[in-house]
Design an enzyme around this catalytic site. Structure first.
Site, PDB file in Angstrom:
ATOM      1  N   TYR A 163     -13.462  18.721  40.379  1.00 35.57           N
ATOM      2  CA  TYR A 163     -13.490  17.856  42.257  1.00 35.57           C
ATOM      3  C   TYR A 163     -14.307  16.753  41.287  1.00 35.57           C
ATOM      4  O   TYR A 163     -13.489  15.528  41.779  1.00 35.57           O
ATOM      5  CB  TYR A 163     -14.276  18.659  42.505  1.00 35.57           C
ATOM      6  CG  TYR A 163     -13.667  18.416  44.027  1.00 35.57           C
ATOM      7  CD1 TYR A 163     -12.731  17.347  44.184  1.00 35.57           C
ATOM      8  CD2 TYR A 163     -15.054  19.013  44.911  1.00 35.57           C
ATOM      9  CE1 TYR A 163     -12.833  16.908  45.472  1.00 35.57           C
ATOM     10  CE2 TYR A 163     -14.197  18.411  46.543  1.00 35.57           C
ATOM     11  CZ  TYR A 163     -13.530  16.590  46.443  1.00 35.57           C
ATOM     12  OH  TYR A 163     -13.279  16.796  48.151  1.00 35.57           O
ATOM     13  N   GLU A 170     -10.124   9.081  40.714  1.00 34.36           N
ATOM     14  CA  GLU A 170      -9.673   8.246  41.848  1.00 34.36           C
ATOM     15  C   GLU A 170      -9.945   7.215  42.276  1.00 34.36           C
ATOM     16  O   GLU A 170      -9.546   5.962  42.002  1.00 34.36           O
ATOM     17  CB  GLU A 170      -9.422   9.575  42.824  1.00 34.36           C
ATOM     18  CG  GLU A 170      -8.719  11.031  42.438  1.00 34.36           C
ATOM     19  CD  GLU A 170      -8.369  11.729  43.032  1.00 34.36           C
ATOM     20  OE1 GLU A 170      -8.848  11.313  44.300  1.00 34.36           O
ATOM     21  OE2 GLU A 170      -8.311  12.340  42.929  1.00 34.36           O
TER      22      GLU A 170
END
Length: 241
Positions: A163, A170
Site C-alpha cells: 500500500y 501514484e
C-alpha cells in the site's frame, strides 16, 4: 480520488471478509457471475505480471516497462468498474476506490505521456499487480468456500508494504505530470466562455495529492484493524478444532 488502495485497501467485499458474524451471501446467479469475474481478473493481472517479467528479462532493465503492459493494464484496471454495485460492500466506497485507480490510469498516465517513462509508474503498477492477483484469488476461493490460509494471510499482510509502495508511486507520478499539465493546459477550461465556467486541471491534481494526507492513514489503519480481526479469528477457529 486519493489513496486508491494500492496495497490492498480496497473495501472488503462481504463474501471475502471472513468475519465471525456471517453475512447473507450473494444468490446463485450473482455468485456465478462473481466467480467468473474474479477468475478472469486474476488471469488478467497474471498476464500483466508475466508481461513485466518478460519485458525485464528481454531488456535487462526495469526502466520504461510500462509500455510492455500498457494495454492489458488499461483493460483490466478499467474492468474493475464491473464490480461496483455487485459486491455487497458499500457502493460509494467501492466506486470511489475503483475510480481513483481508473483516474490515475487514464487521466494521468495515459493523458500525460511524458510520465510513462518515470520509474514511479512501475512502482504503482507492480504494487497494483501483486495486490490484485492476491485480492481476486482471495475472492474467488472465498466464493467457492475453499480459501487457503496462505492466500488469506497474503491478502491481510502484504498490503503493509504494497500500500505505501503503491501510494508513493501514484503521488510521484502525479507530481511528475504537473509541469506538463501546466505547460499544455491539459483538460483546463479558461474564461471567458459561453458556459461562464473555468477549470484548472493543474490545481485539481494538486488537490488530489493533498487529499492523500487524510485518506491514506484512514484506509491503512482500517486494513490493519481488518488484519487483526480476520487473522485472529482464524487462529481462534484453528484452536477450537
Amino acid at each position: 480520488m486519493a489513496a486508491s488502495g494500492s496495497g490492498g485497501s480496497r473495501a472488503d467485499n462481504g463474501y471475502g471478509s471472513q468475519q465471525p458474524r456471517r453475512r447473507k451471501g450473494p444468490g446463485a446467479l450473482a455468485t456465478a457471475y462473481l466467480v467468473i469475474y474474479n477468475v478472469v481478473m486474476t488471469a488478467g493481472w497474471l498476464v500483466i505480471a508475466v508481461g513485466l517479467v518478460r519485458a525485464y528479462l528481454a531488456k535487462g532493465s526495469y526502466h520504461s516497462l510500462y509500455y510492455s503492459i500498457e494495454k492489458p493494464l488499461k483493460f483490466f484496471q478499467t474492468g474493475a468498474l464491473l464490480e461496483v454495485g455487485i459486491v455487497p460492500s458499500s457502493v460509494v466506497l467501492t466506486a470511489f476506490q475503483v475510480m481513483s485507480r481508473v483516474f490515475l490510469t487514464w487521466a494521468v498516465t495515459h493523458s500525460v505521456k511524458e510520465v510513462q517513462t518515470e520509474d514511479s509508474v512501475l512502482l504503482f503498477v507492480v504494487a497494483w499487480t501483486i495486490t490484485e492477483i492476491i485480492r481476486y484469488s482471495f475472492y474467488t476461493f472465498s466464493l467457492l468456500n475453499h480459501l487457503p490460509y496462505l492466500i488469506k494471510w497474503a491478502r491481510y499482510t502484504l498490503f503493509i508494504v504494497l500500500y505505501p509502495m503503491g501510494v508513493s508511486g501514484e503521488l510521484l507520478t502525479i507530481y511528475a505530470a504537473l509541469p506538463f499539465v501546466r505547460q499544455s493546459g491539459l483538460y483546463s477550461i479558461s474564461l471567458p466562455n459561453k458556459y461562464n465556467f473555468s477549470f484548472d486541471y493543474y490545481t485539481f491534481l494538486i488537490l488530489v495529492m493533498i487529499s492523500y494526507i487524510p485518506i491514506f492513514p484512514q484506509l491503512y489503519f482500517h486494513m490493519l484493524h481488518q488484519r487483526r480481526k480476520v487473522l485472529s479469528h482464524t487462529e481462534e477457529h484453528k484452536k477450537s478444532e
